[in-house]
Write a protein that holds these residues in place. Sequence first.
Motif, PDB file in Angstrom:
ATOM      1  N   ASP A   9      -5.572 -83.887 -19.022  1.00 21.95           N
ATOM      2  CA  ASP A   9      -5.708 -82.555 -18.431  1.00 21.95           C
ATOM      3  C   ASP A   9      -4.671 -82.444 -17.309  1.00 21.95           C
ATOM      4  OD1 ASP A   9      -6.495 -80.310 -16.912  1.00 21.95           O
ATOM      5  OD2 ASP A   9      -8.563 -80.515 -17.564  1.00 21.95           O
ATOM      6  N   ILE A  10      -3.532 -81.808 -17.601  1.00 25.30           N
ATOM      7  CA  ILE A  10      -2.412 -81.722 -16.656  1.00 25.30           C
ATOM      8  C   ILE A  10      -2.161 -80.268 -16.300  1.00 25.30           C
ATOM      9  CG2 ILE A  10       0.032 -82.236 -16.276  1.00 25.30           C
ATOM     10  CD1 ILE A  10      -1.713 -84.728 -16.530  1.00 25.30           C
ATOM     11  N   THR A  11      -2.016 -79.995 -15.002  1.00 25.05           N
ATOM     12  CA  THR A  11      -1.777 -78.632 -14.527  1.00 25.05           C
ATOM     13  C   THR A  11      -0.443 -78.565 -13.771  1.00 25.05           C
ATOM     14  OG1 THR A  11      -2.855 -78.958 -12.383  1.00 25.05           O
ATOM     15  CG2 THR A  11      -4.266 -78.352 -14.248  1.00 25.05           C
ATOM     16  N   ALA A 176      -9.342 -97.511 -13.765  1.00 32.47           N
ATOM     17  CA  ALA A 176      -8.137 -97.430 -14.595  1.00 32.47           C
ATOM     18  C   ALA A 176      -7.860 -95.978 -14.928  1.00 32.47           C
ATOM     19  CB  ALA A 176      -8.296 -98.254 -15.867  1.00 32.47           C
ATOM     20  N   PHE A 177      -6.581 -95.672 -15.181  1.00 33.68           N
ATOM     21  CA  PHE A 177      -6.151 -94.273 -15.313  1.00 33.68           C
ATOM     22  C   PHE A 177      -5.285 -94.042 -16.546  1.00 33.68           C
ATOM     23  CE2 PHE A 177      -6.270 -95.376 -10.682  1.00 33.68           C
ATOM     24  CZ  PHE A 177      -7.511 -94.807 -10.427  1.00 33.68           C
ATOM     25  N   TYR A 178      -5.628 -94.708 -17.642  1.00 33.08           N
ATOM     26  CA  TYR A 178      -4.945 -94.469 -18.916  1.00 33.08           C
ATOM     27  C   TYR A 178      -5.162 -93.009 -19.335  1.00 33.08           C
ATOM     28  CZ  TYR A 178      -3.287 -95.588 -23.636  1.00 33.08           C
ATOM     29  OH  TYR A 178      -2.566 -95.623 -24.804  1.00 33.08           O
ATOM     30  N   PRO A 179      -4.290 -92.425 -20.187  1.00 29.68           N
ATOM     31  CA  PRO A 179      -4.393 -90.995 -20.494  1.00 29.68           C
ATOM     32  C   PRO A 179      -5.725 -90.515 -21.071  1.00 29.68           C
ATOM     33  CG  PRO A 179      -2.228 -91.790 -21.104  1.00 29.68           C
ATOM     34  CD  PRO A 179      -3.022 -93.007 -20.695  1.00 29.68           C
ATOM     35  N   ASN A 180      -6.532 -91.401 -21.646  1.00 29.87           N
ATOM     36  CA  ASN A 180      -7.815 -90.947 -22.184  1.00 29.87           C
ATOM     37  C   ASN A 180      -8.948 -91.008 -21.161  1.00 29.87           C
ATOM     38  OD1 ASN A 180      -8.136 -93.732 -22.057  1.00 29.87           O
ATOM     39  ND2 ASN A 180      -9.099 -93.915 -24.056  1.00 29.87           N
ATOM     40  N   LYS A 181      -8.637 -91.458 -19.932  1.00 29.65           N
ATOM     41  CA  LYS A 181      -9.673 -91.578 -18.911  1.00 29.65           C
ATOM     42  C   LYS A 181      -9.996 -90.214 -18.278  1.00 29.65           C
ATOM     43  CE  LYS A 181     -10.308 -96.140 -18.794  1.00 29.65           C
ATOM     44  NZ  LYS A 181      -9.364 -96.647 -19.768  1.00 29.65           N
ATOM     45  N   GLN A 182     -11.046 -90.204 -17.458  1.00 28.72           N
ATOM     46  CA  GLN A 182     -11.462 -88.962 -16.799  1.00 28.72           C
ATOM     47  C   GLN A 182     -10.343 -88.378 -15.947  1.00 28.72           C
ATOM     48  OE1 GLN A 182     -13.093 -91.838 -17.045  1.00 28.72           O
ATOM     49  NE2 GLN A 182     -15.321 -91.601 -16.838  1.00 28.72           N
ATOM     50  N   MET A 183      -9.577 -89.226 -15.284  1.00 27.83           N
ATOM     51  CA  MET A 183      -8.350 -88.819 -14.606  1.00 27.83           C
ATOM     52  C   MET A 183      -7.264 -89.809 -14.992  1.00 27.83           C
ATOM     53  SD  MET A 183      -8.792 -90.048 -10.631  1.00 27.83           S
ATOM     54  CE  MET A 183      -7.007 -90.277 -10.369  1.00 27.83           C
ATOM     55  N   GLN A 239      -4.716 -85.396  -9.636  1.00 26.93           N
ATOM     56  CA  GLN A 239      -5.931 -85.528 -10.439  1.00 26.93           C
ATOM     57  C   GLN A 239      -7.152 -85.768  -9.555  1.00 26.93           C
ATOM     58  OE1 GLN A 239      -5.925 -86.576 -14.527  1.00 26.93           O
ATOM     59  NE2 GLN A 239      -4.959 -84.619 -14.028  1.00 26.93           N
ATOM     60  N   LEU A 240      -6.985 -86.583  -8.516  1.00 25.64           N
ATOM     61  CA  LEU A 240      -8.110 -86.880  -7.630  1.00 25.64           C
ATOM     62  C   LEU A 240      -8.502 -85.651  -6.810  1.00 25.64           C
ATOM     63  CD1 LEU A 240      -9.995 -89.201  -6.978  1.00 25.64           C
ATOM     64  CD2 LEU A 240      -8.413 -89.921  -5.180  1.00 25.64           C
ATOM     65  N   GLU A 241      -7.523 -84.784  -6.516  1.00 29.76           N
ATOM     66  CA  GLU A 241      -7.828 -83.545  -5.791  1.00 29.76           C
ATOM     67  C   GLU A 241      -8.823 -82.674  -6.550  1.00 29.76           C
ATOM     68  OE1 GLU A 241      -3.591 -82.794  -3.389  1.00 29.76           O
ATOM     69  OE2 GLU A 241      -4.056 -81.686  -5.233  1.00 29.76           O
ATOM     70  N   GLN A 245     -13.812 -81.137 -10.745  1.00 27.15           N
ATOM     71  CA  GLN A 245     -13.567 -80.189 -11.840  1.00 27.15           C
ATOM     72  C   GLN A 245     -13.403 -80.926 -13.164  1.00 27.15           C
ATOM     73  OE1 GLN A 245      -9.935 -77.921 -11.374  1.00 27.15           O
ATOM     74  NE2 GLN A 245      -9.850 -77.439 -13.546  1.00 27.15           N
ATOM     75  N   LEU A 246     -12.630 -82.012 -13.144  1.00 30.39           N
ATOM     76  CA  LEU A 246     -12.419 -82.793 -14.368  1.00 30.39           C
ATOM     77  C   LEU A 246     -13.731 -83.380 -14.886  1.00 30.39           C
ATOM     78  CD1 LEU A 246      -9.154 -84.662 -13.288  1.00 30.39           C
ATOM     79  CD2 LEU A 246      -9.334 -82.827 -14.989  1.00 30.39           C
ATOM     80  N   LEU A 247     -14.515 -83.954 -13.982  1.00 31.12           N
ATOM     81  CA  LEU A 247     -15.786 -84.544 -14.391  1.00 31.12           C
ATOM     82  C   LEU A 247     -16.765 -83.474 -14.856  1.00 31.12           C
ATOM     83  CD1 LEU A 247     -16.313 -87.216 -11.573  1.00 31.12           C
ATOM     84  CD2 LEU A 247     -15.410 -87.568 -13.880  1.00 31.12           C
TER      85      LEU A 247
END
Length: 370
Positions: A9-11, A176-183, A239-241, A245-247
């Motif tokens: 999820d990239i903005t 961990a922050f691989y592309p399939n993770k929550q962030m 992403q952490l900001e 929203q992501l969760l």
Amino acid sequence: MKVPLSGPDITEREKQLVLEVLDSGQLSLGSKLEAFEAKMAAYVGRRYAIACNSGTSALHMLIRAMGIGEEDEVITTPFSFVSSSNCILYERARPVFVDIDEQSFNINPELIAKHITERTKAILPVHVFGQPANMEAIMDVAQTYGLRVIEDACEAIGAFWNGKMAGSFGDAGVFAFYPNKQMTTGEGGMIVTDDPELAALCRSLRNQGRGEDGLWLSHVRLGWNYRLDELSAALGIAQLERIEQLLGRRAEVAARYLEKLADVPGVILPVIDPRAEMSWFVFVIRLQNSLRRDFLMERLLAQGIGCRPYFPPIHLQPFYQQQFGYQQGDFQVTESVSASTLAIPFFSGLTEAQIDYVCRAIHQELAVCL
């Protein structure tokens, strides 16, 4: 319709911060890394955060930093991604597997004590699929036997156990922050801890063993190039900001699946412990034993629906069987769960139409399987 298994999820905010790094000319060990670490420490509620290039690297550094080495033992789960036990082997220690709880899929804390020997140095629980393990019970065992605890929270950022965040229980936690993770940061990992010595040592280990004085080419111990670059750190900040929203969006997708698959014969939906607050990493359904998981998987793939078995048991991976002699039947709950679980498409951008398409396909194909 094509429905991928996962997607980041990239903005525009992520793109903005990445461009700031490119414009700055400093692509490694800069201000974005420091900011990302500070934000992650604050989010989890720990004193220190040490970013690195993967969750695997983070786990490896903690094994080394805790002095775990040859002939030592670390108790962990066989139902996980293989890196959670590989990191133990990197230091020539041995992973000692304990079977899982059939509801949560996490390590069963009631079985841990009987696997402890004079060589046991630590417990490494994994919060599988974003549901925290019973950390209170695990910490009680660790304190009774004087063991270190490394929390593998790579799949569980933002999850809670009894009101306390995953990653904040043990001596250290790992994300961990691989592309399939929550962030995501593309590739990347993070250690969090309250131990200043552990934090300092891991900062050194990730940067080729450089001394705390930071002198150029002054290396006081054996380390690795496990650094996280500034571009990845910039992604992490953005992403952490918007982590809530992501969760929240992933929770909405999970709720739709739970609703639409509730009455499908043969499907066992995820069971969430009432003490846990889930952070949805993947959505995994379990099929009753009378159904053929692999048949369903093939049929869904043929319809353009991404899906995958989650997880193959670590102890039955060829390398582990060859080195340790594990056999089918050694960890029966893990093997039963592994043979009957299937991850279906799950990410924050999943549309209502895609969810409907996946659920209809599952319903139709299971009717054939029965």
